[in-house]
Scaffold this motif. Structure first.
Motif, PDB file in Angstrom:
ATOM      1  N   PRO A  74      12.650  -3.318   3.904  1.00  0.00           N
ATOM      2  CA  PRO A  74      11.574  -2.897   4.798  1.00  0.00           C
ATOM      3  C   PRO A  74      10.591  -1.971   4.081  1.00  0.00           C
ATOM      4  O   PRO A  74      10.973  -1.244   3.163  1.00  0.00           O
ATOM      5  CB  PRO A  74      12.313  -2.162   5.920  1.00  0.00           C
ATOM      6  CG  PRO A  74      13.700  -2.709   5.883  1.00  0.00           C
ATOM      7  CD  PRO A  74      13.979  -2.993   4.435  1.00  0.00           C
ATOM      8  N   PHE A  75       9.353  -2.009   4.512  1.00  0.00           N
ATOM      9  CA  PHE A  75       8.271  -1.271   3.866  1.00  0.00           C
ATOM     10  C   PHE A  75       8.618   0.200   3.654  1.00  0.00           C
ATOM     11  O   PHE A  75       8.533   0.723   2.539  1.00  0.00           O
ATOM     12  CB  PHE A  75       7.009  -1.394   4.732  1.00  0.00           C
ATOM     13  CG  PHE A  75       5.807  -0.679   4.190  1.00  0.00           C
ATOM     14  CD1 PHE A  75       5.135  -1.161   3.081  1.00  0.00           C
ATOM     15  CD2 PHE A  75       5.321   0.463   4.810  1.00  0.00           C
ATOM     16  CE1 PHE A  75       4.006  -0.507   2.583  1.00  0.00           C
ATOM     17  CE2 PHE A  75       4.195   1.119   4.336  1.00  0.00           C
ATOM     18  CZ  PHE A  75       3.548   0.630   3.217  1.00  0.00           C
ATOM     19  N   ARG A  76       9.033   0.876   4.714  1.00  0.00           N
ATOM     20  CA  ARG A  76       9.361   2.300   4.586  1.00  0.00           C
ATOM     21  C   ARG A  76      10.540   2.518   3.653  1.00  0.00           C
ATOM     22  O   ARG A  76      10.507   3.409   2.800  1.00  0.00           O
ATOM     23  CB  ARG A  76       9.666   2.916   5.962  1.00  0.00           C
ATOM     24  CG  ARG A  76      10.017   4.407   5.891  1.00  0.00           C
ATOM     25  CD  ARG A  76      10.401   4.946   7.248  1.00  0.00           C
ATOM     26  NE  ARG A  76       9.279   4.925   8.159  1.00  0.00           N
ATOM     27  CZ  ARG A  76       8.328   5.855   8.198  1.00  0.00           C
ATOM     28  NH1 ARG A  76       8.386   6.887   7.365  1.00  0.00           N
ATOM     29  NH2 ARG A  76       7.347   5.776   9.069  1.00  0.00           N
ATOM     30  N   ASP A  97       3.448  -1.092  10.226  1.00  0.00           N
ATOM     31  CA  ASP A  97       4.799  -1.498  10.620  1.00  0.00           C
ATOM     32  C   ASP A  97       5.779  -1.180   9.480  1.00  0.00           C
ATOM     33  O   ASP A  97       5.694  -1.772   8.402  1.00  0.00           O
ATOM     34  CB  ASP A  97       4.822  -2.988  10.937  1.00  0.00           C
ATOM     35  CG  ASP A  97       6.167  -3.450  11.512  1.00  0.00           C
ATOM     36  OD1 ASP A  97       7.142  -2.662  11.473  1.00  0.00           O
ATOM     37  OD2 ASP A  97       6.239  -4.588  11.982  1.00  0.00           O
ATOM     38  N   PRO A  98       6.722  -0.269   9.715  1.00  0.00           N
ATOM     39  CA  PRO A  98       7.644   0.120   8.638  1.00  0.00           C
ATOM     40  C   PRO A  98       8.753  -0.889   8.399  1.00  0.00           C
ATOM     41  O   PRO A  98       9.493  -0.768   7.419  1.00  0.00           O
ATOM     42  CB  PRO A  98       8.219   1.444   9.149  1.00  0.00           C
ATOM     43  CG  PRO A  98       8.216   1.289  10.637  1.00  0.00           C
ATOM     44  CD  PRO A  98       6.978   0.483  10.956  1.00  0.00           C
ATOM     45  N   ARG A 122       0.803  -4.405   1.995  1.00  0.00           N
ATOM     46  CA  ARG A 122       0.535  -4.240   3.428  1.00  0.00           C
ATOM     47  C   ARG A 122      -0.896  -3.782   3.678  1.00  0.00           C
ATOM     48  O   ARG A 122      -1.194  -3.199   4.722  1.00  0.00           O
ATOM     49  CB  ARG A 122       1.509  -3.216   4.023  1.00  0.00           C
ATOM     50  CG  ARG A 122       2.980  -3.566   3.903  1.00  0.00           C
ATOM     51  CD  ARG A 122       3.358  -4.863   4.623  1.00  0.00           C
ATOM     52  NE  ARG A 122       2.654  -5.052   5.866  1.00  0.00           N
ATOM     53  CZ  ARG A 122       2.931  -4.412   7.001  1.00  0.00           C
ATOM     54  NH1 ARG A 122       3.927  -3.541   7.017  1.00  0.00           N
ATOM     55  NH2 ARG A 122       2.255  -4.650   8.088  1.00  0.00           N
ATOM     56  N   ASP A 123      -1.791  -4.035   2.720  1.00  0.00           N
ATOM     57  CA  ASP A 123      -3.200  -3.635   2.833  1.00  0.00           C
ATOM     58  C   ASP A 123      -3.338  -2.130   3.022  1.00  0.00           C
ATOM     59  O   ASP A 123      -4.201  -1.649   3.772  1.00  0.00           O
ATOM     60  CB  ASP A 123      -3.890  -4.373   3.982  1.00  0.00           C
ATOM     61  CG  ASP A 123      -3.966  -5.873   3.737  1.00  0.00           C
ATOM     62  OD1 ASP A 123      -4.178  -6.259   2.572  1.00  0.00           O
ATOM     63  OD2 ASP A 123      -3.806  -6.643   4.702  1.00  0.00           O
ATOM     64  N   ARG A 137      -3.400   2.954   6.025  1.00  0.00           N
ATOM     65  CA  ARG A 137      -4.703   2.304   6.066  1.00  0.00           C
ATOM     66  C   ARG A 137      -5.731   3.190   5.362  1.00  0.00           C
ATOM     67  O   ARG A 137      -5.681   4.410   5.469  1.00  0.00           O
ATOM     68  CB  ARG A 137      -5.120   2.078   7.506  1.00  0.00           C
ATOM     69  CG  ARG A 137      -4.215   1.152   8.318  1.00  0.00           C
ATOM     70  CD  ARG A 137      -4.425   1.350   9.804  1.00  0.00           C
ATOM     71  NE  ARG A 137      -4.049   2.711  10.194  1.00  0.00           N
ATOM     72  CZ  ARG A 137      -4.631   3.395  11.176  1.00  0.00           C
ATOM     73  NH1 ARG A 137      -5.647   2.862  11.844  1.00  0.00           N
ATOM     74  NH2 ARG A 137      -4.217   4.612  11.485  1.00  0.00           N
ATOM     75  N   ALA A 138      -6.674   2.567   4.678  1.00  0.00           N
ATOM     76  CA  ALA A 138      -7.648   3.335   3.902  1.00  0.00           C
ATOM     77  C   ALA A 138      -8.411   4.312   4.781  1.00  0.00           C
ATOM     78  O   ALA A 138      -8.632   5.466   4.393  1.00  0.00           O
ATOM     79  CB  ALA A 138      -8.609   2.390   3.193  1.00  0.00           C
TER      80      ALA A 138
END
Length: 380
Positions: A74-76, A97-98, A122-123, A137-138
């Motif tokens: 998972p991302f996190r 979304d983690p 994940r952009d 997010r930027a």
């Protein structure tokens, strides 16, 4: 022989790491394993302004060499696997979304590049600022960075360690940061993962909690009393940040020229004081980290030997050893509890594999060392 001059102050006041290299012999002394120096060195007064300085953490932490593969996580979890052994303070945008699995392939050659690659999948973008690595997010990262820079420039820091457990509500997290001071701030309900921010300014920690709901401390009110919209810190506004670019001033100026033609650069002795948008600061910081990364020492071979003294959780120590050796660290589910065991170790002239096995032995763990992976399991 190289010894970081920041570590010549009083001993025993804070955890510290000194890195020394002489030909093919390596030595580490301290309580963490990496090319890391504690963000505020022993006995030093914290800086009054946010500053890029590659000789201090978290920049040294981010430049620590590593190679790893963390696919299918998972991302996190993927970010934390890299950040935790380095003791990086990380704040991830809650609107990302983690749980989405990442498949970034080979990561490296350093911690910064690895986390940036995972984020990009994940952009998302990353930005080290005020002792914290922002990931998200930027638009959110830039707006939050603008707030953190302003807070850092406002005055003397009050450094604290902030921690909360899994399933903590935002209100409970806020209370762990500010106590009764922030009791009048009402936040939406949510459940947050376990988090620890070490040696972080209290105002910065407050801003991170609020930023998750697009809020910020009201700059015209006492800290923790009232809040305002994060949008009031527009990413298009100019923020002042100090840089110590060393020999890479040209990379800094080139990046600023490409991203913010209105940026203003003033020279204060060996420091460049830059007024630019948060986006320009983020891209300039990335350019400098890439430039400094080329000077970071290569990973040692498997026959390189180390000397160290540490007191650390077994799992964190083994993960750090594995990363330093350019290997992925896989911990079996039944070994996670044992990995929380605090181990102490003092060793002279040992390889990374030997150090890993010594730590594992104290925590009733078994490690299997392969060409690409260190696998940790519970001893039977």
């Amino acid at each position: 022989m190289e010894v970081d001059p920041q570590m010549t102050a009083k001993q025993g006041i804070c955890e510290r790491t000194v890195f020394v290299r002489r030909k093919t012999r390596w030595c580490l002394a301290g309580s963490t394993f990496a090319l890391v120096v504690a963000f505020w060195a022993a006995g030093q007064t914290p800086a009054l302004a946010d500053e890029f300085n590659h000789q201090l953490a978290p920049f040294r932490q981010l430049l620590t060499p590593m190679r790893s593969v963390i696919d299918g996580k998972p991302f996190r979890d993927a970010i934390e696997r890299i950040a935790q052994p380095m003791r990086l303070n990380v704040c991830i945008d809650r609107r990302v979304d983690p749980t989405e699995l990442v498949h970034s392939g080979q990561l490296g050659p350093n911690v910064y590049s690895a986390i940036k690659k995972i984020a990009a999948e994940r952009d998302c973008v990353v930005m080290p600022v005020a002792g914290v690595l922002l990931v998200g997010r930027a638009s959110w990262v830039d707006a939050t960075a603008n707030v953190l820079i302003a807070l850092s420039n406002a005055g003397q820091r009050e450094l604290v360690t902030v921690t909360w457990d899994d399933l903590t509500t935002p209100a409970e997290a806020l209370n762990s940061v500010m106590g009764e001071t922030a009791k009048d701030i009402v936040l939406p309900h949510d459940l947050w993962p376990k988090t620890t921010w070490t040696q972080i300014d209290r105002g910065i920690a407050l801003a991170l909690v609020l930023a998750q709901f697009d809020l910020r401390p009201d700059p015209d009110s006492p800290l923790g009393k009232t809040v305002t919209d994060l949008a009031s810190a527009e990413s298009s506004a100019l923020a002042e940040r100090r840089y110590r670019p060393g020999k890479h001033a040209q990379q800094l100026r080139a990046s600023l020229a490409d991203t913010d033609r209105k940026s203003d650069v003033q020279v204060d002795q060996n420091v460049l004081v830059v007024k630019a948008t948060a986006t320009a600061h983020r891209l300039a910081t990335a350019a400098l980290l890439d430039a400094f990364a080329a000077k970071v020492v290569n990973q040692p071979g498997d026959d390189a030997v180390f000397s160290l003294k540490l007191k650390e959780r077994a799992g964190a120590a083994i993960q750090a050893f594995a990363q330093r050796a350019g290997r992925n660290c896989l911990i079996d589910a039944d070994a996670r509890e044992a990995c929380e065991t605090i181990v102490t170790l003092e060793a002279q002239q040992k390889t990374l594999q030997q150090l890993t096995e010594m730590v594992a032995g104290q925590a009733n763990l078994v490690v299997k060392w392969t060409d690409k992976t260190v696998i940790v399991s519970k001893a039977r």
